[in-house]
Write a protein that holds these residues in place. Sequence first.
Motif, PDB file in Angstrom:
ATOM      1  N   LEU A  70       0.837  -1.198   0.000  1.00  0.00           N
ATOM      2  CA  LEU A  70       0.000   0.000   0.000  1.00  0.00           C
ATOM      3  C   LEU A  70       0.872   1.248   0.000  1.00  0.00           C
ATOM      4  N   ALA A  71       0.353   2.309  -0.585  1.00  0.00           N
ATOM      5  CA  ALA A  71       1.085   3.570  -0.685  1.00  0.00           C
ATOM      6  C   ALA A  71       0.443   4.610   0.231  1.00  0.00           C
ATOM      7  N   PRO A  72       1.215   5.261   1.091  1.00  0.00           N
ATOM      8  CA  PRO A  72       0.662   6.295   1.968  1.00  0.00           C
ATOM      9  C   PRO A  72       0.149   7.498   1.170  1.00  0.00           C
ATOM     10  N   ILE A  73      -1.003   8.003   1.551  1.00  0.00           N
ATOM     11  CA  ILE A  73      -1.542   9.219   0.938  1.00  0.00           C
ATOM     12  C   ILE A  73      -1.487  10.375   1.932  1.00  0.00           C
ATOM     13  N   VAL A  74      -2.241  10.214   3.043  1.00  0.00           N
ATOM     14  CA  VAL A  74      -2.333  11.335   3.979  1.00  0.00           C
ATOM     15  C   VAL A  74      -2.956  10.855   5.295  1.00  0.00           C
ATOM     16  N   PRO A  75      -2.495  11.380   6.446  1.00  0.00           N
ATOM     17  CA  PRO A  75      -3.221  11.136   7.688  1.00  0.00           C
ATOM     18  C   PRO A  75      -4.433  12.061   7.733  1.00  0.00           C
ATOM     19  N   VAL A  76      -5.380  11.760   8.616  1.00  0.00           N
ATOM     20  CA  VAL A  76      -6.608  12.553   8.674  1.00  0.00           C
ATOM     21  C   VAL A  76      -6.766  13.235  10.034  1.00  0.00           C
ATOM     22  N   ASN A  77      -6.860  12.434  11.105  1.00  0.00           N
ATOM     23  CA  ASN A  77      -7.030  13.011  12.438  1.00  0.00           C
ATOM     24  C   ASN A  77      -6.686  11.974  13.507  1.00  0.00           C
ATOM     25  N   TYR A  78      -6.671  12.426  14.745  1.00  0.00           N
ATOM     26  CA  TYR A  78      -6.513  11.484  15.854  1.00  0.00           C
ATOM     27  C   TYR A  78      -7.432  11.894  17.001  1.00  0.00           C
ATOM     28  N   SER A  79      -7.768  10.917  17.835  1.00  0.00           N
ATOM     29  CA  SER A  79      -8.643  11.151  18.985  1.00  0.00           C
ATOM     30  C   SER A  79      -8.084  10.432  20.203  1.00  0.00           C
ATOM     31  N   ASP A  80      -8.270  11.041  21.358  1.00  0.00           N
ATOM     32  CA  ASP A  80      -7.989  10.330  22.601  1.00  0.00           C
ATOM     33  C   ASP A  80      -9.055   9.258  22.809  1.00  0.00           C
TER      34      ASP A  80
END
Length: 324
Positions: free
Chosen positions: A118-128
């Motif tokens: 797989l090829a990385p595109i972009v991160p989106v978000n993170y949550s606690d």
Amino acid sequence: MTGSRFMLALAAGLLGAFSAPSCLAQDYPAHAVRIVVPFGAGGPADVAARLIGNVLQESFGQPFVIENRTGAGGVIGTVEAVKSPADGYTLLMMSNTQTANESLLTAAQRKYDLMRDLAPIVPVNYSDLVIVVNPQVAAKTLQEFIVLAKSRPGQLNYASSGQGTPYHMAGELFKAMAGIDVVHVPYRNSGEARSGVIGGQVQMMIDAVPAMAPNIGENQVRALATTGKQRSAVLSNVPTAIEAGVPGYEATIWLGLMAPAGTPKPIIDKLNAAVNAMVKRPDIVKLWTEQGTVPMSMTPEEFDKFLRGDIAKWADVVKKFNKS
């Protein structure tokens, strides 16, 4: 063919070869794109994918269709993306489930290698995350739950949305750091796991703050601690696990997009730019802030480095699990 005609034909061919990726990116997308979500409907990945799909559809004028392919701790949906054509028309909404699975599962069990296939595109978000218990559990604080668990080793259960998910990994890390023996009960998706702790079939669960906050507000579960370094803006009256007596404990869920390996770089760059623009939009930032979610923004190369670091981090955590 004369020499001059041959050289003109060769030049035209080379020009076409070098310009093809650029033209491909300009024309992309020419028809519907599917985003494979290897997790259940209603969870953080599904909700984020639908929001992204709507925004990208507005931006590009083509449908971005969400396809939930659940099961095997995210493996089924990931394999579906891996085996798809590398043309930009199949994307994978993934999380730290995939980076954890690189060490939790063998290559034969996964049927893929994340950074190869797989090829990385972009991160989106993170949550606690937030540690909750069924209201019938006697513990009112995290320390009381730890004491209860130590008095009943192997008799209390905790739910997750499946093997290798951030909730499972957070649970195992909590067990190791708190020195308790609580049995993992994997469900097919986070919605079913949530129902399990609300219904009392299991005593405890660690879930994403945005997903569990409404249940906490309705007193369907009791929040004991959140898992970030600082208190959640959404659950400001709930202490962090560090404050509640588990020094150094921290866990989050993050989301990102990948594509089958070999997807043309101009398409990856185009998607990266569109999602990075989206996560910086004031309305999106406001929405996510109210939900306890933090936007992430990276280039494909930065996301690649981030993924490799996360794989290494979870490999080290898995070793600690095995020792404990």
